[in-house]
Design an enzyme around this catalytic site. Structure first.
Site, PDB file in Angstrom:
ATOM      1  N   GLY A   9      31.841  10.590  41.082  1.00  0.00           N
ATOM      2  CA  GLY A   9      30.900  10.985  42.139  1.00  0.00           C
ATOM      3  C   GLY A   9      30.019   9.827  42.566  1.00  0.00           C
ATOM      4  O   GLY A   9      28.806   9.973  42.711  1.00  0.00           O
ATOM      5  N   ASP A  60      40.203  13.889  43.421  1.00  0.00           N
ATOM      6  CA  ASP A  60      39.430  15.128  43.327  1.00  0.00           C
ATOM      7  C   ASP A  60      39.433  15.534  41.854  1.00  0.00           C
ATOM      8  O   ASP A  60      40.508  15.788  41.289  1.00  0.00           O
ATOM      9  CB  ASP A  60      40.111  16.194  44.209  1.00  0.00           C
ATOM     10  CG  ASP A  60      39.302  17.480  44.299  1.00  0.00           C
ATOM     11  OD1 ASP A  60      38.624  17.839  43.313  1.00  0.00           O
ATOM     12  OD2 ASP A  60      39.367  18.122  45.356  1.00  0.00           O
ATOM     13  N   TYR A 153      26.224  28.493  39.358  1.00  0.00           N
ATOM     14  CA  TYR A 153      25.869  27.072  39.183  1.00  0.00           C
ATOM     15  C   TYR A 153      25.182  26.879  37.833  1.00  0.00           C
ATOM     16  O   TYR A 153      25.527  25.962  37.080  1.00  0.00           O
ATOM     17  CB  TYR A 153      24.966  26.588  40.328  1.00  0.00           C
ATOM     18  CG  TYR A 153      24.552  25.133  40.150  1.00  0.00           C
ATOM     19  CD1 TYR A 153      25.499  24.108  40.238  1.00  0.00           C
ATOM     20  CD2 TYR A 153      23.238  24.787  39.859  1.00  0.00           C
ATOM     21  CE1 TYR A 153      25.134  22.779  40.049  1.00  0.00           C
ATOM     22  CE2 TYR A 153      22.868  23.459  39.672  1.00  0.00           C
ATOM     23  CZ  TYR A 153      23.818  22.456  39.771  1.00  0.00           C
ATOM     24  OH  TYR A 153      23.462  21.132  39.579  1.00  0.00           O
TER      25      TYR A 153
HETATM   26  P1  NDP Z   1      25.463  14.497  45.838  1.00  0.00           P
HETATM   27  O1  NDP Z   1      25.985  15.636  46.628  1.00  0.00           O
HETATM   28  O2  NDP Z   1      24.603  13.499  46.532  1.00  0.00           O
HETATM   29  O3  NDP Z   1      26.663  13.735  45.104  1.00  0.00           O
HETATM   30  C1  NDP Z   1      27.681  14.454  44.456  1.00  0.00           C
HETATM   31  C2  NDP Z   1      28.837  13.536  44.113  1.00  0.00           C
HETATM   32  O4  NDP Z   1      29.845  14.309  43.441  1.00  0.00           O
HETATM   33  C3  NDP Z   1      29.473  12.908  45.327  1.00  0.00           C
HETATM   34  O5  NDP Z   1      29.737  11.557  45.070  1.00  0.00           O
HETATM   35  C4  NDP Z   1      30.770  13.681  45.483  1.00  0.00           C
HETATM   36  O6  NDP Z   1      31.796  12.825  45.978  1.00  0.00           O
HETATM   37  C5  NDP Z   1      31.098  14.026  44.018  1.00  0.00           C
HETATM   38  N1  NDP Z   1      31.999  15.170  43.963  1.00  0.00           N
HETATM   39  C6  NDP Z   1      31.748  16.462  44.304  1.00  0.00           C
HETATM   40  N2  NDP Z   1      32.854  17.199  44.186  1.00  0.00           N
HETATM   41  C7  NDP Z   1      33.835  16.364  43.763  1.00  0.00           C
HETATM   42  C8  NDP Z   1      35.221  16.528  43.480  1.00  0.00           C
HETATM   43  N3  NDP Z   1      35.817  17.730  43.592  1.00  0.00           N
HETATM   44  N4  NDP Z   1      35.935  15.462  43.085  1.00  0.00           N
HETATM   45  C9  NDP Z   1      35.352  14.254  42.960  1.00  0.00           C
HETATM   46  N5  NDP Z   1      34.047  14.023  43.207  1.00  0.00           N
HETATM   47  C10 NDP Z   1      33.312  15.067  43.625  1.00  0.00           C
HETATM   48  O7  NDP Z   1      24.651  15.174  44.633  1.00  0.00           O
HETATM   49  P2  NDP Z   1      23.853  14.549  43.389  1.00  0.00           P
HETATM   50  O8  NDP Z   1      23.957  13.085  43.351  1.00  0.00           O
HETATM   51  O9  NDP Z   1      22.520  15.171  43.391  1.00  0.00           O
HETATM   52  O10 NDP Z   1      24.680  15.215  42.211  1.00  0.00           O
HETATM   53  C11 NDP Z   1      25.236  14.487  41.129  1.00  0.00           C
HETATM   54  C12 NDP Z   1      25.201  15.355  39.893  1.00  0.00           C
HETATM   55  O11 NDP Z   1      23.849  15.636  39.546  1.00  0.00           O
HETATM   56  C13 NDP Z   1      25.886  16.713  40.037  1.00  0.00           C
HETATM   57  O12 NDP Z   1      26.605  16.988  38.853  1.00  0.00           O
HETATM   58  C14 NDP Z   1      24.723  17.684  40.189  1.00  0.00           C
HETATM   59  O13 NDP Z   1      25.060  18.971  39.761  1.00  0.00           O
HETATM   60  C15 NDP Z   1      23.698  17.017  39.300  1.00  0.00           C
HETATM   61  N6  NDP Z   1      22.311  17.376  39.520  1.00  0.00           N
HETATM   62  C16 NDP Z   1      21.735  17.204  40.748  1.00  0.00           C
HETATM   63  C17 NDP Z   1      20.398  17.543  40.925  1.00  0.00           C
HETATM   64  C18 NDP Z   1      19.715  17.457  42.241  1.00  0.00           C
HETATM   65  O14 NDP Z   1      18.630  18.083  42.401  1.00  0.00           O
HETATM   66  N7  NDP Z   1      20.237  16.699  43.203  1.00  0.00           N
HETATM   67  C19 NDP Z   1      19.583  18.024  39.800  1.00  0.00           C
HETATM   68  C20 NDP Z   1      20.298  18.164  38.568  1.00  0.00           C
HETATM   69  C21 NDP Z   1      21.613  17.819  38.434  1.00  0.00           C
HETATM   70  P3  NDP Z   1      32.864  13.211  47.124  1.00  0.00           P
HETATM   71  O15 NDP Z   1      32.251  14.321  47.931  1.00  0.00           O
HETATM   72  O16 NDP Z   1      33.070  11.938  47.880  1.00  0.00           O
HETATM   73  O17 NDP Z   1      34.072  13.622  46.355  1.00  0.00           O
HETATM   74  C1  8X3 Z   2      20.166  20.881  40.630  1.00  0.00           C
HETATM   75  C2  8X3 Z   2      18.751  21.262  40.445  1.00  0.00           C
HETATM   76  O1  8X3 Z   2      17.138  23.230  40.480  1.00  0.00           O
HETATM   77  O2  8X3 Z   2      18.672  22.997  42.351  1.00  0.00           O
HETATM   78  O3  8X3 Z   2      20.894  20.978  39.452  1.00  0.00           O
HETATM   79  O4  8X3 Z   2      19.451  23.740  40.214  1.00  0.00           O
HETATM   80  S1  8X3 Z   2      18.491  22.887  40.885  1.00  0.00           S
END
Ligand code: NDP
Ligand code: 8X3
Length: 252
Positions: A9, A60, A153
């Protein structure tokens, strides 16, 4: 030889910020995600700026055959991964359980749980052969609490929390470090993805308080990874100062 970090990601948000931080620290990188154009652009930029080697592998994480083919297809040098950041993940929808979408559930379960497992199995075996390694699992406050409409989620992130503990136990004998990072709200593309492209709704999530930035998480991961060899941080919960719990946010 430079150390190697594999980041899932890496096309956006936390993963992209980790790519910058680890490149700055001199790591060679394997950058993965579905959006190949973004991976190539990032690789080019980091290579220019930090003179590190970068392998781009677009797949993916939900597709086990694609994951296996892509990772096994990397030249053997890239199997010497020092750090795996299991970051790829997403939320889809925010509905009460009885109104939830089957497709959204499948997407979250397949990405956040099964995708993480597919990558971890392959890379942990590389690490076992190498005799060392550090796996960072990106969980969430949603893996520590359940909030209204967060149901599936939250369940996937509770699973990440459990899998992090399981990896710590199973990989102990191999000397592989394992850490979960559980962030509260981080302003990335996360909410836009959750609300399926509704930018206005996504923007509102972060209004009235200062959320975490992706860079805050990348810096924290670097702190965890750069501890001495005898120190393992098992679990770390990091929140915006204005957010005490999943639902308790001090907004102005
Ligand atoms: P973004 O949406 O900015 O980034 C998500 C990344 O995950 C992208 O690079 C996307 O790449 C990749 N991704 C999603 N689905 C797939 C797939 N099927 N195959 C390969 N890659 C995939 O979100 P965040 O940076 O915020 O999220 C990163 C992590 O942090 C996640 O696990 C999220 O649950 C977690 N998180 C986020 C929080 C928040 O508030 N933002 C808080 C807590 C945890 P692409 O689409 O190019 O495949
Ligand atoms: C992402 C943070 O609070 O939207 O994991 O679930 S929250």
């Amino acid at each position: 030889m430079a150390k190697i970090a594999l980041i899932t990601g890496a096309t956006a948000g936390i993963g992209e910020a980790c790519a910058h931080t680890f490149a700055q620290q001199g790591y060679d990188l394997i950058l993965t995600g579905r959006r190949l154009d973004r991976l190539e652009k990032l690789a080019h930029h980091l290579n220019d700026k930090y003179n590190v080697e970068i392998a781009v592998s677009s797949f993916d994480v939900r597709n086990r055959e694609e994951v296996t083919r892509s990772l096994d297809g990397l030249p053997s040098r890239w199997r010497e991964v020092d750090v795996l950041i299991n970051n790829a993940g997403l939320s889809q929808g925010l509905d009460p359980l009885n109104q939830g979408s089957y497709d959204d559930w499948d997407t979250m379960i397949d990405t956040n749980i099964k995708g993480l497992l597919y990558v971890s199995k392959i890379v942990s075996n590389w690490m076992i052969s190498n005799g060392h390694g550090h796996i960072i699992n990106i969980g969430s406050i949603a893996g520590k609490e359940v909030y209204p409409n967060g149901n599936v989620y939250c369940a996937t992130k509770h699973a990440v929390d459990a899998l992090n503990k399981a990896m710590r136990v199973d990989l102990l004998q191999h000397g592989i470090k394992v850490t979960a990072i559980h962030p509260g709200m981080v302003e990335t593309e996360f909410s836009e993805v959750r609300f399926k492209g509704d930018k206005d709704r996504a923007k509102k999530v972060y209004e009235g308080f200062e959320p975490l930035k992706a860079e805050d998480i990348a810096e924290t991961i670097w702190f965890v990874v750069s501890r001495p060899a005898h120190v393992n941080i098992n679990d770390l919960l990091i929140m915006p100062t204005a957010q005490a719990t999943a639902t308790n946010v001090l907004k102005k």
